[in-house]
Design an enzyme around this catalytic site. Structure first.
Site, mmCIF file in Angstrom:
data_model
loop_
_atom_site.group_PDB
_atom_site.id
_atom_site.type_symbol
_atom_site.label_atom_id
_atom_site.label_comp_id
_atom_site.label_asym_id
_atom_site.label_seq_id
_atom_site.Cartn_x
_atom_site.Cartn_y
_atom_site.Cartn_z
ATOM 1 C CE LYS A 165 -6.051 -32.685 -3.239
ATOM 2 N NZ LYS A 165 -6.681 -33.807 -3.974
ATOM 3 C CG ASP A 225 -7.983 -29.596 8.861
ATOM 4 O OD1 ASP A 225 -7.919 -28.725 7.988
ATOM 5 O OD2 ASP A 225 -7.837 -29.359 10.073
#
Length: 413
Positions: free
Chosen positions: A224, A202
């Site tokens: 991403k 994270d």
């Protein structure tokens, strides 16, 4: 050949005793016994304590049935059928008598008062995932402990390379990384990171830990992952499942605790639906640690007897909100709000509208426990303008209540 002291020239012979079901006697119920007894109990030994008194912790072990307690002083013959004895009294005469009986009965004897008079020494021990480290340095127990700690820490964080030669089963672990400071991750979490093939991290996880990973580890930034037609969380779930099914050791590294606004249960459920077991490693929640790092206790005697943790990611007037703001306004304890920086103005308005005093103190702790941590103080009435003026940005933990005015310089009530 002239006799010499047993330890004068020869080193101790290291050995691991398997004491399960075997009689072990401990003479003396003080602090030394309190430190040594848990390991003897964990080894499965049949422990008998002989002492007229004991510390509260030792007494509690006897009351729980973990050890047997004979409430009197040592008597000759107490070591009958004994495999191992620990002598831990402050009476040198009694200690010598126990040693003499141990010598006659060929019972290995540890002396807390006189290592040279003992026939066995207790090493400094530590454990890391099935490995027991035991260190002996003769008459220097502090050095033994320091060496032990260095080895165990190295095994746990991966700085000491000790690969397993048996086949390692793949695993998935949901690891709480803590509030941001890499030193605040749990020992178990750090060890699992060192064993991982894939780490899905994270944005709010302790990023500095990623630089310590071996070069073969694949690090995936959860922010991403290409989402395509999937929701963000669904894409993360799919990544966990894909790598687990490929036989990889997978760590999902989260900020704080996986189950405190971390969607950890959603991930565990997704894995379970695919028949994939996972380990949950709790983390230090930012709801408690970040206020503490800023000098704010979430509870304090005479000030706050409870604290409530709330998600502020949706405003009080949002139909998706599940928070009973009217009830929260009536509480006298501490209110901790996570993910609420951009909604704090509306949150403050709602609390005041439901009866919370406008002058109630409030603190925003940004980037808590990291090198860029800063604390901004305000009140419910002024917080909206303060956040704008001070440019407070996420991540920040908001603490509301009288505990904000407390500090180390305050007198105990």
């Amino acid at each position: 050949m002239p006799e010499t002291a047993p330890h004068a020239e020869h080193p101790a012979y290291p050995v691991g005793l398997r004491l399960a079901g075997r009689r072990v006697v401990v003479i003396g119920g003080g602090q030394v016994a309190q430190r040594r007894l848990p390991a003897l109990v964990a080894a499965g030994a049949d422990v008998t304590l002989i002492s007229p008194s004991a510390t509260p912790s030792v007494e509690a072990m006897a009351e729980a049935g973990e050890i047997s307690w004979t409430k009197r002083r040592y008597q000759d013959g107490d070591l009958a059928d004994t495999w191992y004895v620990l002598v831990a009294t402050g009476d040198p005469v009694a200690n010598a008598a126990v040693s003499a009986e141990a010598e006659r009965t060929r019972t290995w004897c540890v002396r807390s008062d006189d290592a040279e008079a003992a026939t066995a020494w207790t090493p400094a021990t530590g454990h890391s995932e099935g490995v027991t480290v035991a260190v002996l340095t003769g008459r220097d127990p502090r050095r033994s402990a320091a060496v032990r700690d260095a080895i165990v820490e190295g095994l746990r964080d991966g700085s000491i390379s000790a690969p397993q030669h048996r086949t390692r089963a793949p695993f998935v672990a949901l690891v709480g990384g803590g509030p941001g400071d890499p030193d605040l991750i749990t020992v178990r979490g750090r060890r699992l990171l060192a064993e991982a093939d894939v780490v899905i991290a994270d944005r709010l996880g302790p990023r500095d830990l990623l630089s310590e990973l071996p070069p073969h580890v694949e690090v995936i930034d959860a922010a991403k992952i290409p989402y395509g037609r999937f929701m963000a969380q669904e894409a993360i779930n799919n990544a966990l499942i894909e790598h687990a099914k490929a036989g990889k050791a997978v760590v999902r590294l989260k900020g704080g605790d996986p189950f405190v606004f971390g969607r950890g249960m959603e991930e565990a459920q997704a894995l379970a639906a695919e028949g994939i077991a996972c380990t949950v490693v709790p983390g230090i929640s930012s709801s408690i640690s970040v206020p503490g790092a800023a000098g704010i206790p979430v509870t304090h005697r005479g000030v706050a007897h409870e604290f409530t943790v709330v998600s502020g990611h949706v405003a009080p007037d949002d139909p998706r909100s599940l928070v009973d703001w009217a009830s929260l306004a009536k509480l006298t304890g501490t209110l901790v709000i996570l993910m609420g920086v951009d909604k704090i103005g509306k949150i403050a308005e709602a609390l005041i509208a439901h009866g919370k005093a406008p002058e109630t103190p409030l603190a925003l702790v940004q980037e808590g426990t990291t090198a860029t941590q800063r604390r901004v103080d305000a009140t419910l009435a002024t917080v909206a303008e303060t956040v704008k003026a001070e440019d407070v940005r996420p991540p920040a933990v908001i603490v509301i209540g009288d505990v904000v005015a407390e500090g180390p310089d305050k007198k105990v009530k």
